[in-house]
Scaffold this motif. Structure first.
Motif, short mmCIF file in Angstrom:
data_model
loop_
_atom_site.label_atom_id
_atom_site.label_comp_id
_atom_site.label_asym_id
_atom_site.label_seq_id
_atom_site.Cartn_x
_atom_site.Cartn_y
_atom_site.Cartn_z
N ARG A 1 -9.12 11.94 -10.41
CA ARG A 1 -7.72 12.40 -10.42
C ARG A 1 -6.87 11.60 -9.45
NH1 ARG A 1 -6.74 16.88 -13.13
NH2 ARG A 1 -8.48 18.16 -13.83
N GLY A 2 -7.47 11.16 -8.37
CA GLY A 2 -6.73 10.40 -7.38
C GLY A 2 -5.96 11.32 -6.45
N ARG B 1 3.34 -4.67 -5.09
CA ARG B 1 4.52 -4.35 -4.28
C ARG B 1 5.57 -5.46 -4.32
NH1 ARG B 1 4.25 0.20 -0.89
NH2 ARG B 1 6.39 -0.38 -0.42
N ASP C 1 11.59 -2.59 -14.37
CA ASP C 1 10.55 -3.60 -14.53
C ASP C 1 9.29 -2.93 -15.06
OD1 ASP C 1 12.01 -5.85 -13.54
OD2 ASP C 1 11.83 -4.99 -11.53
N LEU D 1 -2.80 10.31 -5.16
CA LEU D 1 -1.38 9.98 -5.15
C LEU D 1 -0.56 11.14 -5.71
CD1 LEU D 1 -1.44 6.28 -6.40
CD2 LEU D 1 -1.15 7.12 -4.06
N LYS D 2 0.60 11.33 -5.12
CA LYS D 2 1.51 12.36 -5.60
C LYS D 2 2.90 11.75 -5.70
CE LYS D 2 -1.06 16.11 -3.41
NZ LYS D 2 -1.08 17.12 -2.34
N VAL D 3 3.76 12.42 -6.41
CA VAL D 3 5.15 11.98 -6.43
C VAL D 3 5.69 12.04 -5.01
CG1 VAL D 3 7.47 12.58 -7.21
CG2 VAL D 3 5.55 12.68 -8.81
N GLY D 4 6.28 10.93 -4.57
CA GLY D 4 6.77 10.83 -3.20
C GLY D 4 5.85 10.04 -2.29
N SER D 5 4.60 9.84 -2.72
CA SER D 5 3.67 9.03 -1.93
C SER D 5 4.11 7.57 -1.94
CB SER D 5 2.25 9.10 -2.52
OG SER D 5 1.76 10.40 -2.57
N ASP D 6 3.78 6.86 -0.87
CA ASP D 6 3.97 5.41 -0.88
C ASP D 6 3.05 4.82 -1.94
OD1 ASP D 6 5.91 5.11 1.05
OD2 ASP D 6 4.46 5.16 2.69
N ALA D 7 3.60 3.96 -2.76
CA ALA D 7 2.79 3.33 -3.81
C ALA D 7 1.84 2.33 -3.16
CB ALA D 7 3.69 2.62 -4.81
N PRO D 8 0.56 2.46 -3.40
CA PRO D 8 -0.38 1.51 -2.81
C PRO D 8 -0.21 0.12 -3.41
CG PRO D 8 -1.52 3.05 -4.27
CD PRO D 8 -0.10 3.49 -4.21
N ASP D 9 -0.57 -0.84 -2.63
CA ASP D 9 -0.49 -2.21 -3.11
C ASP D 9 -1.88 -2.65 -3.59
OD1 ASP D 9 0.64 -4.59 -3.77
OD2 ASP D 9 0.60 -5.42 -1.74
N GLY E 1 9.74 2.09 -3.20
CA GLY E 1 8.30 1.87 -3.12
C GLY E 1 7.48 3.14 -3.14
N PRO F 1 13.17 0.29 -10.69
CA PRO F 1 11.91 1.02 -10.83
C PRO F 1 10.88 0.13 -11.53
CG PRO F 1 13.75 2.37 -11.56
CD PRO F 1 14.30 0.99 -11.34
N LEU F 2 9.62 0.36 -11.19
CA LEU F 2 8.54 -0.37 -11.83
C LEU F 2 7.68 0.61 -12.63
CD1 LEU F 2 6.81 -2.97 -12.22
CD2 LEU F 2 5.50 -2.22 -10.21
N ILE G 1 7.14 3.57 -10.08
CA ILE G 1 7.42 3.39 -8.65
C ILE G 1 8.91 3.12 -8.51
CG2 ILE G 1 6.91 1.99 -6.62
CD1 ILE G 1 4.27 1.20 -8.00
N THR H 1 8.48 -4.28 -6.72
CA THR H 1 8.98 -2.91 -6.61
C THR H 1 10.24 -2.81 -5.75
OG1 THR H 1 7.56 -2.49 -4.70
CG2 THR H 1 6.68 -1.91 -6.85
N ILE I 1 6.04 6.67 -5.25
CA ILE I 1 5.68 7.13 -6.60
C ILE I 1 6.77 8.10 -7.08
CG2 ILE I 1 3.99 8.36 -7.99
CD1 ILE I 1 2.85 5.79 -6.87
N ARG J 1 -3.48 5.10 -17.55
CA ARG J 1 -2.59 5.95 -16.75
C ARG J 1 -1.26 5.22 -16.56
NH1 ARG J 1 -5.33 9.50 -12.10
NH2 ARG J 1 -3.98 11.28 -12.33
N TYR K 1 -5.08 3.52 -7.66
CA TYR K 1 -4.25 4.36 -8.52
C TYR K 1 -5.06 5.33 -9.39
CZ TYR K 1 -0.10 1.70 -7.28
OH TYR K 1 0.96 1.15 -6.59
N ALA K 2 -6.37 5.39 -9.18
CA ALA K 2 -7.20 6.24 -10.04
C ALA K 2 -6.81 6.04 -11.50
CB ALA K 2 -7.07 7.71 -9.63
#
Lengths: 157, 88
Positions: free
Chosen positions: B46-47, B72, A16, B49-57, A96, B79-80, A92, B75, A98, A88, A82-83
């Motif tokens: 930069r934020g 969310r 998606d 978030l990292k790979v593996g982090s829960d994606a924020p809504d 859920g 993949p989104l 996901i 998702t 990243i 960018r 998401y900065a």
């Protein structure tokens, strides 16, 4: 955005997509670039949600942008979470989390990295270079992309 | 002013000038340096978030300007690919 559109065309059967319009990067009342004038992309920084929605719709219409689209609200909630500004890409995964975190634009905005992630999972889609527009040539291993979009035009921004 | 402090002042001035020239090159012109410092730097993060982090809504406004949906909500099954950007 042309690269993103091509990725969408190649992998929309597998993933998606969602484009989120965030605050303007080079509006007329802030840091306007010469290229904005040359390309006739001149907007003031939206002060209301209605203005943001209007610009987002202008973008969609002008470039026939095919990806699903939404607008960050005036609290910049998505941008902050998401900065994201100025541009960018994230991927996901189904759980859920990243799975891919792109770099901050413009210098580290690299759609090809998102393509690589998708290609590793669903197979690469090769293209012949044809000016700024790309056309699918063949689908390699994996599930592959849709190979029937050779005649589709890809907007380039 | 002692000779030492004169050298310090000259060195700092040279560094500032080099930084200005570098930013002018990166941004396109000296005028763009102002734009970059005044309008871009405060919004660039930069934020965390990292790979593996829960994606924020976040709540997103649809193009009709009225409807809302959440990131969310999209998702679950596949993949989104989430693309952020603007027109300019």
């Amino acid at each position: 955005m042309g690269d993103v559109v091509q990725i969408y065309e190649d992998y929309k059967e597998h993933a998606d997509f969602l484009t989120v319009y965030v605050r303007e990067a080079h509006p007329t009342d802030e840091w306007q670039m010469k290229s904005n004038v040359k390309d006739d992309v001149c907007y003031a920084q939206p002060k209301t949600l209605e203005q943001r929605v209007l610009i987002a719709n202008d973008f969609i219409k002008r470039f026939k942008f095919p990806l699903p689209f939404g607008v960050d609200d005036m609290s910049d909630a998505a941008n902050d979470a998401y900065a994201a500004w100025p541009e960018r890409i994230y991927i996901i995964d189904e759980s859920g989390r990243i799975a891919y975190r792109g770099g901050m634009g413009p210098f580290n905005y690299k759609p090809e990295e998102a393509r690589e992630w998708l290609a590793a999972r669903y197979g690469a889609v090769k293209h012949k270079a044809a000016g700024r527009r790309n056309y699918p040539e063949a689908v390699s291993n994996g599930e592959g992309g849709n190979g029937d979009n050779a005649s589709k035009q890809v907007p380039t921004v | 002013m002692s000779r030492f402090w004169k050298w310090v002042a000259v060195s700092v001035a040279a560094l500032l000038l080099a930084g200005f020239v570098f930013l002018s090159f990166m941004a396109g012109s000296p005028k763009d340096v102002y734009g970059m410092v005044r309008y871009a730097f405060p919004h660039m993060h930069r934020g965390t978030l990292k790979v593996g982090s829960d994606a924020p809504d976040a709540r997103i406004v649809a193009l009709d300007g009225v409807s809302r949906f959440h990131i969310r909500e999209r998702t679950h099954e596949r993949p989104l690919v989430l693309v952020f950007g603007s027109f300019t």
